[in-house]
Design an enzyme around this catalytic site. Structure first.
Site, short mmCIF file in Angstrom:
data_model
loop_
_atom_site.label_atom_id
_atom_site.label_comp_id
_atom_site.label_asym_id
_atom_site.label_seq_id
_atom_site.Cartn_x
_atom_site.Cartn_y
_atom_site.Cartn_z
N THR A 155 0.86 -1.18 0.00
CA THR A 155 0.00 0.00 0.00
C THR A 155 0.90 1.23 0.00
OG1 THR A 155 -0.14 -0.14 2.42
CG2 THR A 155 -1.95 -1.10 1.15
N PHE A 187 3.57 -7.07 12.12
CA PHE A 187 4.44 -6.21 12.92
C PHE A 187 5.89 -6.61 12.71
CE2 PHE A 187 0.36 -6.74 15.15
CZ PHE A 187 -0.08 -5.43 15.17
N CYS A 239 7.81 1.60 5.50
CA CYS A 239 6.66 1.56 6.41
C CYS A 239 6.44 2.88 7.14
CB CYS A 239 6.82 0.42 7.41
SG CYS A 239 6.68 -1.22 6.68
#
Length: 435
Positions: free
Chosen positions: A85, A149, A264
């Protein structure tokens, strides 16, 4: 269990290999033929410690295979969607085109009773929207959201032995069943006592972005303190040690330096801010805009330090140690190291850079730089050495040995990872951030 993983980039490839290692039968699907070909030959398309061995053993066992054919997911009962994304080209929001495309292709092949599990980092509200799409196009299938994570460099360990598991599921029996199936998928971690949080879609989505926002804030906080330390004569490293003893604060990630990068944290905090504005709650996370600005300012500061020490940049021979955004990775996405190297070169410096793993990626992004294979080669004849990625290969350098190679013993420690007194004792002029 029979599992499919849609999207085998960094997240998906690691997840697929780890699931197979745990004993599941896994098929990884992606539209990138080159990536599928490499993974099918047990070759990781990126550097991640432990992944090549995992791929080799899992593919040899027959439990793991890769394909570009979406029809292969029909044999699976649990489908993980792990596509990227990225930040939108025209703004800060997350680009969900790849997520939507993955769901569109996947839903043509799922069966009633299947569980679709989102792992991509998405704006809050995405799972609820996609759940409606699943209900319309694949009646009887259930959507869950299971955020990842992973820490690059430790992704295999974080997948096989996570520090927590979060399941976002719908209400009722469908959600309860999805949670039970995810417990089976992660049976070894559950048996080991890993905390499991079963919640709703929105909370599961927020857990991921909130964790990244908190981490980014902590890093930028200590970098803000470094800015104050630099004009007052304080030492930010000792400051971090002192406040880190407070159990409410903790010492981890209180390391001042050039800040965070990668695929990220930067794009996730920007997307979080953009989504908050869409929800009419932009003021709630407005501080993240400043977090981002502080982070980017630290890159400027390294360039300023080189300019100060060398009286300018034109013609200055700079040895840059580090190109990846962090050690134990070849990822150069939003890398502070590569960004600083390019800024120095743009300012007229003659930059020679090195990194244990990221040279190939960096060369494609910044062909104007000179790349060498070792710190010794980079330092030969250098006017100044700049450490930007704290690889053990660099933090463990002998200042006496390196000093014999350079033209001038001047070092800028962009990560505050070197022993300042040791380097000064070896005749180096030492500049750290906030020290």
């Amino acid at each position: 269990m029979r599992i499919s993983v849609i999207g085998v980039g960094y997240l998906g490839a690691v997840h697929a290999a780890a699931m197979a290692d745990l004993g599941h039968t896994v098929v990884g699907v992606d539209v990138d033929e080159a990536k599928i070909a490499a993974l099918s030959e047990a070759r990781a398309p990126f550097f991640e410690p432990g992944l090549p061995d995992l791929l080799a053993s899992a593919t040899a066992s027959g439990r793991l295979r890769f394909t570009t054919d979406f029809a292969a997911v029909a044999d699976a009962d649990v489908h993980f969607v792990a596509v990227g994304t990225p930040q939108s080209a025209d703004g800060d929001a997350a680009d969900l085109r790849f997520v939507d495309a993955a769901f569109a292709s996947l839903l043509e092949h799922v069966s009633p009773g299947d569980v679709i599990v989102g792992k991509s980092t998405v704006p809050v509200g995405t799972a609820s929207r996609l759940a409606q799409v699943v209900a319309e196009r694949a009646p009887g299938a259930t959507l869950a959201w299971n955020p990842e994570f992973l820490r690059e460099g430790f992704a295999v360990k974080d997948t096989v032995s996570p520090d927590r598991l979060v399941y976002g599921v719908p209400e009722g029996e469908a959600g309860a069943r999805a949670a039970r199936i995810l417990d089976e998928v992660y049976a070894s971690a559950v048996a080991a006592g890993t905390p499991v949080i079963v919640t709703d879609y929105a909370t599961a989505e927020l857990v991921k972005v909130a964790a990244n926002a908190f981490l980014a804030t902590k890093i930028s906080f200590i970098n803000a303190m470094a800015e104050i330390a630099e004009v007052t004569g304080a030492d930010v490293t000792q400051l971090a040690d002192a406040i880190g003893h407070d159990a409410r604060i903790g010492r981890r990630f209180l390391n001042a330096g050039v800040g965070f990068g990668g695929g990220c944290l930067p794009k996730d905090i920007r997307a979080f801010s953009a989504r908050a504005r869409e929800l009419g709650r932009g003021d709630s996370v407005r501080f993240l805009d400043e977090v981002d600005k502080i982070n980017l300012r630290r890159r400027d500061r390294v360039v300023e330090l080189v300019r100060e020490e060398c009286g300018g940049l034109e013609g200055v021979r700079v040895a840059v140690l580090g190109l990846a955004f962090k050690p134990h990775s070849d990822d150069i996405r939003d890398s502070p190291a590569l960004d600083i190297a390019m800024r120095l070169a743009d300012g007229g410096a003659v930059v020679t850079a090195t990194d244990p793993e990221a040279i190939a990626n960096a060369r494609r992004r910044a062909p104007q730089l000179a790349f060498v294979e070792s710190a010794a080669e980079a330092a030969a004849g250098a006017d100044i050495v700049v450490l930007i990625t704290e690889w053990p290969e660099f933090t463990g350098l002998d200042p006496e040995e390196l000093g014999a190679l350079v033209s001038h013993r001047v070092v800028v420690d962009g990560r505050n990872a070197l022993d300042a007194e040791r380097w000064r004792s070896a005749g180096w002029r030492f500049r750290g951030l906030g020290r």
